[in-house]
Design a protein around this motif. Structure first.
Motif, mmCIF file in Angstrom:
data_model
loop_
_atom_site.group_PDB
_atom_site.id
_atom_site.type_symbol
_atom_site.label_atom_id
_atom_site.label_comp_id
_atom_site.label_asym_id
_atom_site.label_seq_id
_atom_site.Cartn_x
_atom_site.Cartn_y
_atom_site.Cartn_z
ATOM 1 N N ASP A 109 0.702 8.506 -20.355
ATOM 2 C CA ASP A 109 1.163 9.734 -19.690
ATOM 3 C C ASP A 109 2.479 9.490 -18.948
ATOM 4 O OD1 ASP A 109 -1.048 11.082 -20.623
ATOM 5 O OD2 ASP A 109 -2.201 10.907 -18.748
ATOM 6 N N GLU A 110 2.597 8.327 -18.308
ATOM 7 C CA GLU A 110 3.822 8.012 -17.576
ATOM 8 C C GLU A 110 4.992 7.808 -18.533
ATOM 9 O OE1 GLU A 110 6.419 7.445 -14.520
ATOM 10 O OE2 GLU A 110 4.360 8.201 -14.437
ATOM 11 N N LEU A 111 4.736 7.142 -19.644
ATOM 12 C CA LEU A 111 5.801 6.945 -20.638
ATOM 13 C C LEU A 111 6.256 8.287 -21.221
ATOM 14 C CD1 LEU A 111 4.599 3.781 -22.617
ATOM 15 C CD2 LEU A 111 6.608 3.963 -21.144
ATOM 16 N N LYS A 112 5.323 9.201 -21.396
ATOM 17 C CA LYS A 112 5.674 10.533 -21.904
ATOM 18 C C LYS A 112 6.587 11.264 -20.924
ATOM 19 C CE LYS A 112 3.601 14.697 -23.874
ATOM 20 N NZ LYS A 112 2.312 15.387 -24.236
ATOM 21 N N LYS A 113 6.286 11.118 -19.617
ATOM 22 C CA LYS A 113 7.137 11.739 -18.596
ATOM 23 C C LYS A 113 8.558 11.170 -18.628
ATOM 24 C CE LYS A 113 3.383 12.632 -15.290
ATOM 25 N NZ LYS A 113 2.843 12.296 -13.943
ATOM 26 N N ARG A 114 8.656 9.907 -19.048
ATOM 27 C CA ARG A 114 9.959 9.249 -19.091
ATOM 28 C C ARG A 114 10.702 9.479 -20.405
ATOM 29 N NH1 ARG A 114 9.046 3.448 -15.887
ATOM 30 N NH2 ARG A 114 7.798 4.313 -14.173
ATOM 31 N N GLY A 115 10.143 10.317 -21.250
ATOM 32 C CA GLY A 115 10.865 10.722 -22.456
ATOM 33 C C GLY A 115 10.441 10.079 -23.751
ATOM 34 N N PHE A 116 9.456 9.200 -23.743
ATOM 35 C CA PHE A 116 9.017 8.547 -24.974
ATOM 36 C C PHE A 116 7.993 9.392 -25.715
ATOM 37 C CE2 PHE A 116 10.674 5.123 -22.421
ATOM 38 C CZ PHE A 116 11.255 4.250 -23.323
ATOM 39 N N LYS A 117 7.952 9.238 -27.025
ATOM 40 C CA LYS A 117 6.909 9.861 -27.834
ATOM 41 C C LYS A 117 5.679 8.958 -27.799
ATOM 42 C CE LYS A 117 9.829 12.304 -31.182
ATOM 43 N NZ LYS A 117 10.152 12.474 -32.622
#
Length: 209
Positions: A109-117
């Motif tokens: 979820d945190e990686l998604k917030k940072r723009g990753f798929k």
């Protein structure tokens, strides 16, 4: 000679070289030594003020050229900067190799917030489950070594990076290890991403006359 000035006895006058010629030779040798020492000292001073042996004189121009090499770290960063994709172009699978539950989902979820798929999310396979002692492992295909893998590494800078030549596709795996306490702070991650995207100095040749 005969007569009044006849020379008798076994002693004869000897012809000796003029002493002044010997002194002249000594003076010439001494002057040559002084000039040699002065010339050597001048070259040393030139090396001090110009940076030493990295300088060469271009034939027929009277100008000097000096090569400056980029450090290995700068060269690696330059290679990454030329082909580094954006986080939105990178798919990350997040796997939990620890005994703590919920880490894979919260990290994804945190990686998604940072723009990753985000791709797969779940527990690590037996190959890695409870076998990752550090903060984590970043795993990708061989082609990701100087492209997408360094980009993902900005989010977990202490993770180990690995590539698998037999791996298909372009997705990366983030395998969470026992020492994982969270991703790298957003501020530090943004700074690291900016450093990857920034142009790096390359080897240049300086000229001077």
């Amino acid at each position: 000679m005969g007569g009044k000035y006849r020379i008798t006895g076994d002693k004869y006058p000897r012809m000796r070289p003029h002493r002044r010629r010997g002194r002249l030779v000594v003076v010439v040798v001494a002057c040559g030594a002084v000039l040699g020492v002065a010339g050597w000292g001048t070259l040393q001073l030139i090396d001090v003020f110009t940076g030493g042996g990295g300088t060469a004189t271009a034939a027929g121009t009277g100008c000097s050229t000096k090569a400056t090499k980029a450090s290995p770290a700068a060269s690696a960063s330059a290679a990454v900067a030329g082909a580094a994709p954006k986080p939105a172009q990178i798919t990350v699978n997040v796997f939990n190799a620890t005994t703590r539950s919920g880490l894979a989902k919260t990290t994804a979820d945190e990686l998604k917030k940072r723009g990753f798929k985000i791709g797969e999310v779940g527990n690590a396979t037996k190959q890695y489950d409870k076998k990752v002692a550090g903060t984590g492992i970043l795993l990708g295909p061989a082609a990701s070594l100087n492209t997408s893998l360094p980009v993902l590494a900005t989010q977990l800078t202490t993770a180990e990076r690995r590539t698998d030549a037999a791996r298909a596709g372009t997705a990366l795996d983030l395998i969470i290890g026992n020492q994982f306490n969270g991703l790298t702070s957003p501020t530090a991650s943004v700074k690291a991403l900016s450093a990857l995207a920034a142009p790096q100095p390359t080897a240049t040749t300086k000229k001077g006359c």
